[in-house]
Scaffold this active site. Structure first.
Site, PDB file in Angstrom:
ATOM      1  N   GLU A   9      -4.123   7.943   1.979  1.00  0.00           N
ATOM      2  CA  GLU A   9      -3.790   7.891   0.578  1.00  0.00           C
ATOM      3  C   GLU A   9      -4.811   8.748  -0.184  1.00  0.00           C
ATOM      4  OE1 GLU A   9      -2.782   3.270   0.693  1.00  0.00           O
ATOM      5  OE2 GLU A   9      -4.912   3.506   0.777  1.00  0.00           O
TER       6      GLU A   9
HETATM    7  N1  IFG Z   1      -3.635   0.719   2.847  1.00  0.00           N
HETATM    8  C1  IFG Z   1      -4.985   1.370   2.890  1.00  0.00           C
HETATM    9  C2  IFG Z   1      -6.063   0.403   3.239  1.00  0.00           C
HETATM   10  C3  IFG Z   1      -6.052  -0.770   2.710  1.00  0.00           C
HETATM   11  C4  IFG Z   1      -4.500  -1.511   3.423  1.00  0.00           C
HETATM   12  C5  IFG Z   1      -4.239  -2.996   3.023  1.00  0.00           C
HETATM   13  C6  IFG Z   1      -4.322   2.092   5.223  1.00  0.00           C
HETATM   14  C7  IFG Z   1      -4.760   3.411   6.156  1.00  0.00           C
HETATM   15  C8  IFG Z   1      -3.340  -0.666   2.651  1.00  0.00           C
HETATM   16  N2  IFG Z   1      -4.953   2.432   4.158  1.00  0.00           N
HETATM   17  O1  IFG Z   1      -3.806   1.260   5.551  1.00  0.00           O
HETATM   18  O2  IFG Z   1      -7.251   0.866   2.749  1.00  0.00           O
HETATM   19  O3  IFG Z   1      -6.018  -1.074   1.282  1.00  0.00           O
HETATM   20  O4  IFG Z   1      -3.394  -3.523   3.509  1.00  0.00           O
END
Ligand code: IFG
Length: 537
Positions: free
Chosen positions: A349
């Site tokens: 992200e």
């Molecule tokens: N995606 C984000 C996490 C967390 C997650 C919560 C990943 C690799 C959503 N990154 O999962 O930091 O916020 O379900």
């Protein structure tokens, strides 16, 4: 035996005298043997059929029962400190509940419980074991202490659940006779704990380590830094922890591990044959670091600490030299605290970082991991930077099509699978679940169980799969009871996918075995979610 009425007693005596099978007790004859003598109720009806993860091969020995007794001794392979430590681990489980002394002594004996590093079937490999239970004794054989430890987890499960109690319980302490040959399908059987969104104390992390060890999980990925908190003392950049770790989602006090406390956690995990994989997420998910040191920001201005749950808004400053001194210092100190092979450098992200900048960043950082003697793992986005074949992408996609993973596999990368629609333990079970998120969809235990890691990502060869890992993100979780509610019963499902052969995979069988685990979870005080999909007793 229950008191029988005069007539029933006379009838029973008559029938037994003529060798008839014991008469079915008339309903009014009083309690059954089990009800009359609660100790009998403790004997699990078919423990060899209830093991999670399912072993490779189980051969019951009907009519044979082993009894732990006050003079039982635990024998460990002579000359092996590691085997002795497994023996002490087992003794620490059995002594409080049985009240027996259970001395741990070097040696090998057909009597008692023996943990031996010779004579195992070669198929057990580095983490497998053989377990043999006869009337005279229990013998666990393996090639390594890790294998003995895995065998001990199985042995625990074939003893009555109250063996897990921390106070003295009534026996008998029986284990059904039989033989087990067992070894894991995948090398990487992981659990991830996010201690950045909400901080969890050393004791709370140790409690989670104890729980994942029950199911032969062998990797604990600790998500140590994110926008909301930096959780590990870095001596060359002290404000990361003291300031960057001073809050958390919701504005609570946060916290951090000193390097001594972190070493204690790593050692605690290692004693349970669990390798800690530390994650320093970058270049995104870095607000805590950016807030701690203004000079890390492109404009030289430190943003405020962040206590929300948005993602993708932060990035280290790709063009500044100090960024790479920072990363190098952090990786050097983290590597020195990591006896394991891997350091996870995040990469997810990075929406506030352009792709060219992301690639430039990774191309400078990946060699640092290698320089400090470690291999890099990272969220699957980091394959954009063509990491070395030794790097391990962690797939967290929501689709079964992932061309970037197929390409990475062609370059020699082995993939850890954490599909967000299957393995994300922070997903709500259903619309009524009070905790967790739902962006990847509701995930009950059958969803977590019913997929084949070896054939999940389209066109990804089975041999490119290194294993599985269940992430537990903590935006909405603040205490152990929350972690347990989300991790149980789904973590055992992921653990089984990581350990058991695909040939044993069956939801109808697994759900019965899962139901039988509840007795242990009650004794262990695990706050599990009683999913309606499981036939709990
Ligand atoms: N995606 C984000 C996490 C967390 C997650 C919560 C990943 C690799 C959503 N990154 O999962 O930091 O916020 O379900």
């Amino acid at each position: 035996m229950p008191r029988l009425g005069r007539t029933a007693r006379a009838l029973a005596t008559l029938l037994l005298a003529v060798g008839a099978a014991a008469p079915a007790l008339p309903a009014h004859a009083g309690p059954t043997a089990a009800q009359a003598d609660p100790a009998h109720a403790a004997v699990p009806e078919k423990p060899l059929q209830h093991i999670v993860p399912a072993p490779v091969r189980v051969t019951p020995r009907p009519g044979t029962t082993y009894h732990l007794t006050p003079d039982t001794r635990i024998y460990t392979h002579p000359g092996s400190r590691a085997a002795e430590q497994v023996g002490e681990f087992l003794a620490d489980v059995l002594r409080p509940s049985t009240g027996y002394r259970l001395p741990v002594v070097p040696g090998a004996s057909g009597k008692g419980v023996s943990l031996l590093l010779t004579g195992a079937d070669p198929r057990v490999g580095d983490e497998g074991y053989q377990l043999d239970v006869t009337r005279r004794g229990v013998v666990i054989r393996a090639k390594t202490a890790a294998g003995l430890f895995a065998g001990v987890q199985t042995f625990r499960q074939i003893l009555p659940a109250k063996v897990e109690a921390k106070s003295k319980q009534r026996g008998p302490w029986t284990a059904p006779g039989g033989s087990i040959l067992d070894y894991p399908r995948y090398a990487h059987r992981g659990a991830m704990l996010d201690v950045a969104r909400h901080f969890f104390s050393v004791d709370e992390v140790k409690r989670y380590i104890d729980q994942i060890a029950l199911y032969k999980v062998n990797k604990l990925h600790l998500h140590l830094a994110d926008d909301q908190g930096w959780r590990l003392e870095i001596k060359s950049w002290p404000r990361l922890a003291t300031y960057g770790g001073s809050t958390e989602v919701g504005g609570g006090p946060g916290g951090y591990y000193t390097q001594e406390q972190y070493k204690d956690l790593v050692a605690y995990a290692a004693a349970r044959h669990i390798e800690v994989i530390p994650e320093i997420d970058m270049p995104g998910h870095t607000n805590a670091a950016l807030a701690s040191y203004a000079e890390l920001n492109c404009d030289g201005v430190a943003p405020p600490l962040y206590t929300g749950i948005e993602v993708g808004f932060s990035s280290l400053c790709i063009d500044k030299d100090i960024t790479y001194k920072f990363v190098d210092d952090v990786l050097r100190e983290v590597a020195a605290l990591t006896p394991g092979k891997y350091i996870h450098i995040g990469g997810d992200e990075a929406h506030a970082t352009t792709d060219p900048d992301f690639i430039a960043f990774m191309n400078k950082v990946l060699p640092m991991v290698t320089k400090y003697g470690k291999q890099a793992s990272g969220w699957h986005e980091f394959v954009k930077a063509n990491p070395p074949a030794s790097a391990v992408p962690q797939f967290w996609g929501t689709k079964t099509v992932a061309a970037d993973m197929v390409e990475a596999a062609k370059r020699g990368n082995e993939i850890v699978l954490s599909p967000a629609t299957k393995a994300y333990l922070d997903m709500k079970y259903d619309e009524h679940t009070p905790l967790g998120l739902k962006w990847a969809g509701y995930t009950d235990v059958e969803d977590a169980y019913d997929w084949n890691p070896g054939a999940y990502v389209q066109d990804l060869p089975a041999e490119a799969v290194k294993g599985v890992e269940a992430p537990l993100w903590t935006e909405t979780l603040t205490k152990s009871a929350d972690l347990e509610y989300m991790a149980f019963p789904r973590l055992p499902a992921i653990a089984e996918l990581g350990w058991s052969p695909w040939s044993t995979h069956s939801w109808d069988d697994f759900k019965v075995r899962l139901a039988a685990q509840a007795d242990r979870w009650h004794v262990l005080g695990i706050n599990f979610y009683p999913s309606p999909q499981v036939p709990w007793k």
